[in-house]
Design a protein around this motif. Structure first.
Motif, PDB file in Angstrom:
ATOM      1  N   UNK A 253      15.714  47.706   1.059  1.00 50.86           N
ATOM      2  CA  UNK A 253      14.392  48.336   1.275  1.00 50.86           C
ATOM      3  C   UNK A 253      13.898  48.114   2.700  1.00 50.86           C
ATOM      4  N   UNK A 254      14.118  46.910   3.224  1.00 50.31           N
ATOM      5  CA  UNK A 254      13.698  46.618   4.613  1.00 50.31           C
ATOM      6  C   UNK A 254      14.435  47.561   5.574  1.00 50.31           C
ATOM      7  N   UNK A 255      15.741  47.723   5.350  1.00 53.45           N
ATOM      8  CA  UNK A 255      16.548  48.576   6.230  1.00 53.45           C
ATOM      9  C   UNK A 255      16.115  50.043   6.133  1.00 53.45           C
ATOM     10  N   UNK A 256      15.994  50.527   4.903  1.00 52.75           N
ATOM     11  CA  UNK A 256      15.742  51.955   4.730  1.00 52.75           C
ATOM     12  C   UNK A 256      14.313  52.357   5.085  1.00 52.75           C
ATOM     13  N   UNK A 257      13.391  51.421   4.954  1.00 54.49           N
ATOM     14  CA  UNK A 257      12.004  51.699   5.347  1.00 54.49           C
ATOM     15  C   UNK A 257      11.963  52.110   6.823  1.00 54.49           C
ATOM     16  N   UNK A 271      22.080  61.840   9.704  1.00 52.41           N
ATOM     17  CA  UNK A 271      21.836  60.406   9.554  1.00 52.41           C
ATOM     18  C   UNK A 271      23.092  59.703   9.033  1.00 52.41           C
ATOM     19  N   UNK A 272      23.383  58.523   9.597  1.00 52.17           N
ATOM     20  CA  UNK A 272      24.551  57.784   9.111  1.00 52.17           C
ATOM     21  C   UNK A 272      24.341  56.283   9.135  1.00 52.17           C
ATOM     22  N   UNK A 273      25.300  55.597   8.551  1.00 51.12           N
ATOM     23  CA  UNK A 273      25.308  54.130   8.611  1.00 51.12           C
ATOM     24  C   UNK A 273      26.682  53.679   9.103  1.00 51.12           C
ATOM     25  N   UNK A 274      26.733  52.501   9.700  1.00 48.80           N
ATOM     26  CA  UNK A 274      28.005  51.974  10.198  1.00 48.80           C
ATOM     27  C   UNK A 274      27.948  50.451  10.193  1.00 48.80           C
ATOM     28  N   UNK A 275      29.116  49.812  10.277  1.00 52.08           N
ATOM     29  CA  UNK A 275      29.178  48.349  10.283  1.00 52.08           C
ATOM     30  C   UNK A 275      29.486  47.802   8.894  1.00 52.08           C
ATOM     31  N   UNK A 276      29.770  46.503   8.831  1.00 51.73           N
ATOM     32  CA  UNK A 276      30.209  45.871   7.588  1.00 51.73           C
ATOM     33  C   UNK A 276      29.291  46.104   6.399  1.00 51.73           C
ATOM     34  N   UNK A 277      27.973  46.023   6.608  1.00 46.70           N
ATOM     35  CA  UNK A 277      27.021  46.164   5.500  1.00 46.70           C
ATOM     36  C   UNK A 277      26.962  47.616   4.991  1.00 46.70           C
ATOM     37  N   UNK A 278      27.519  48.553   5.780  1.00 46.02           N
ATOM     38  CA  UNK A 278      27.567  49.955   5.340  1.00 46.02           C
ATOM     39  C   UNK A 278      28.467  50.112   4.116  1.00 46.02           C
ATOM     40  N   UNK A 280      27.954  48.366   1.499  1.00 45.79           N
ATOM     41  CA  UNK A 280      27.117  47.980   0.355  1.00 45.79           C
ATOM     42  C   UNK A 280      26.820  49.176  -0.564  1.00 45.79           C
ATOM     43  N   UNK A 281      27.125  49.009  -1.839  1.00 43.42           N
ATOM     44  CA  UNK A 281      27.021  50.148  -2.768  1.00 43.42           C
ATOM     45  C   UNK A 281      25.575  50.607  -2.942  1.00 43.42           C
ATOM     46  N   UNK A 282      24.635  49.662  -2.935  1.00 45.02           N
ATOM     47  CA  UNK A 282      23.239  50.032  -3.129  1.00 45.02           C
ATOM     48  C   UNK A 282      22.692  50.757  -1.894  1.00 45.02           C
ATOM     49  N   UNK A 283      23.111  50.314  -0.701  1.00 47.74           N
ATOM     50  CA  UNK A 283      22.688  51.001   0.533  1.00 47.74           C
ATOM     51  C   UNK A 283      23.205  52.437   0.514  1.00 47.74           C
ATOM     52  N   UNK A 284      24.450  52.605   0.086  1.00 46.95           N
ATOM     53  CA  UNK A 284      25.061  53.939   0.078  1.00 46.95           C
ATOM     54  C   UNK A 284      24.372  54.858  -0.938  1.00 46.95           C
ATOM     55  N   UNK A 285      24.108  54.327  -2.145  1.00 44.60           N
ATOM     56  CA  UNK A 285      23.490  55.202  -3.152  1.00 44.60           C
ATOM     57  C   UNK A 285      22.022  55.485  -2.804  1.00 44.60           C
ATOM     58  N   UNK A 286      21.322  54.479  -2.258  1.00 38.45           N
ATOM     59  CA  UNK A 286      19.918  54.711  -1.890  1.00 38.45           C
ATOM     60  C   UNK A 286      19.828  55.747  -0.773  1.00 38.45           C
ATOM     61  N   UNK A 287      20.783  55.696   0.166  1.00 40.08           N
ATOM     62  CA  UNK A 287      20.768  56.657   1.270  1.00 40.08           C
ATOM     63  C   UNK A 287      21.039  58.074   0.745  1.00 40.08           C
ATOM     64  N   UNK A 288      21.930  58.180  -0.225  1.00 41.27           N
ATOM     65  CA  UNK A 288      22.217  59.493  -0.817  1.00 41.27           C
ATOM     66  C   UNK A 288      20.960  60.049  -1.478  1.00 41.27           C
ATOM     67  N   UNK A 289      20.213  59.180  -2.134  1.00 43.35           N
ATOM     68  CA  UNK A 289      18.961  59.615  -2.773  1.00 43.35           C
ATOM     69  C   UNK A 289      17.965  60.125  -1.732  1.00 43.35           C
ATOM     70  N   UNK A 290      17.828  59.350  -0.640  1.00 42.85           N
ATOM     71  CA  UNK A 290      16.891  59.729   0.424  1.00 42.85           C
ATOM     72  C   UNK A 290      17.300  61.057   1.064  1.00 42.85           C
ATOM     73  N   UNK A 291      18.622  61.284   1.153  1.00 40.13           N
ATOM     74  CA  UNK A 291      19.122  62.526   1.760  1.00 40.13           C
ATOM     75  C   UNK A 291      18.600  63.720   0.980  1.00 40.13           C
TER      76      UNK A 291
END
Ligand code: KG4
Ligand code: ZN
Length: 339
Positions: A253-257, A271-278, A280-291
């Motif tokens: 939530x902190x990241x996506x805010x 919009x994209x994400x990169x790096x090791x934490x990219x 993360x399954x929750x980051x990926x699914x939350x980003x898809x929702x925001x898209x």
């Protein structure tokens, strides 16, 4: 004539070599280092030593897998930084020596730049979309948390970054407090999938602009567990899945805010994400929702390109080669190296 680049990545605890020809990946070999697991983090001295042992076989295999001859190589690329100095020195020195022996030019690459440009890596027989420009990228790794714009000329501009810990560091340090091995990020991700993300509430920072902060959350998590364990020593074991899910929810939530705020302010929808934490399954699914919500085109790197690899160094070097952006034998690695 095709352009063939051999690249080396050795900034932290992965020794990697890759070959890219005309922007297409021919090989990407990675030797990880198990030796750090029991120490709760990467031990720099051990990392340099393992790079020294791994680099020759890794480069050798990258050339073999790519099915090229040494003479086919047009330039040697290496990670100049940021990273652990001793680790960087191994890759830098090897690339320099190889470039001298082959009488080919050298290309230095910024590791963070490369994480972002991994979105432009192509593979034969794989239909992959590359981002349109300008592109807004959330770079989240063990050492960095940044919001970066790639402009229409492929130039990078940082618009926000962490003022203390990186997102991956927050995952890893909180995992350590729960007694998990390093790196804790992937393990938290796994356990979180079976936990209740709303069970515990942790601190969210109040930081202006597009900057991030994770040290308050880390301290909050540490003190919360310390008090809970005082009352009931089995607390962590009994609640691990819910702790992981709640912590992960807070970090994402902190990241996506900030990502949403940056996208709305700049009007960028690529919009994209990169790096090791990219990974993360929750980051990926939350980003898809925001898209879906904001009409973004999103770019999620394949899991194998989220953690450190030389393929991303090679593609970045390929773009630099096209611009005649070479470096000299007197170049030294940099532990700190901003974009
Ligand atoms: O980019 P990277 O391989 O190395 C750096 O340049 O730092 O990132 C490593 C970081 C570690 O902190 C690790 O815990 C985190 O990425 N990580 C994850 C996941 N996979 C790796 N964090 C959360 N969820 C994951 N699935
Ligand atoms: Zn990295």
């Amino acid at each position: 004539m095709p352009v063939t680049i051999l690249a080396i990545e050795s900034s932290c605890d992965d020794t990697s070599a890759a070959v890219v020809r005309d922007g297409y990946l021919l090989s990407n070999l990675i030797a990880g280092q198990e030796v750090h697991k029991s120490y709760g983090g990467v031990v720099p001295e051990l990392a340099s030593r393992a790079h020294q042992a791994n680099i020759v076989p890794v480069v050798d295999q990258a050339i073999k897998y790519a099915d090229i001859e040494r003479e086919d190589i047009d330039a040697l690329a290496f990670t100049r930084g940021p990273g652990l100095l001793g680790s960087l020195l191994v890759g830098t020195s090897f690339a320099k020596g190889f470039a001298l022996a082959l009488e080919k030019p050298l290309i230095e690459v910024n590791h963070l730049h490369a994480h972002i440009l991994s979105h432009w890596l192509r593979e034969k027989d794989k239909d992959k979309r590359t981002p349109g420009l300008p592109f807004l990228c959330l770079l989240v790794s063990g050492g960095h948390t940044q919001l970066i714009i790639v402009d229409r000329d492929m130039k990078l501009e940082g618009i926000g970054s962490t003022i203390d810990d990186a997102a991956g560091e927050a995952f890893d340090k909180c995992a350590k407090v729960m007694g998990m091995p390093y790196p804790g990020g992937p393990l938290i991700d796994k356990l979180a999938s079976e936990g209740n993300p709303d069970r515990f509430i942790f601190t969210r920072p109040k930081i202006e602009g597009f900057n991030f902060s994770f040290s308050g959350l880390k301290t909050n998590f540490l003190y919360f567990l310390r008090d809970a364990v005082k009352e009931r020593p089995e607390f962590v074991e009994e609640n691990k899945k819910d702790l992981c899910a709640s912590l992960q929810k807070t970090i994402i939530e902190i990241l996506l805010d900030k990502l949403v705020k940056a996208a709305l302010k700049t009007g960028i929808k690529e919009i994209g994400i990169a790096g090791g934490v990219a990974a993360n399954s929750s980051l990926r699914s939350s980003l898809s929702q925001l898209a879906g919500q904001y009409g973004w085109n999103i770019y999620l790197p394949e899991l194998k390109y989220t953690t450190d690899n030389a393929a991303m160094i090679a593609i970045t070097a390929y773009f630099k080669y096209l611009e005649n952006d070479f470096t000299g034998q007197d170049t030294v690695p940099l532990a700190r190296f901003n974009i």
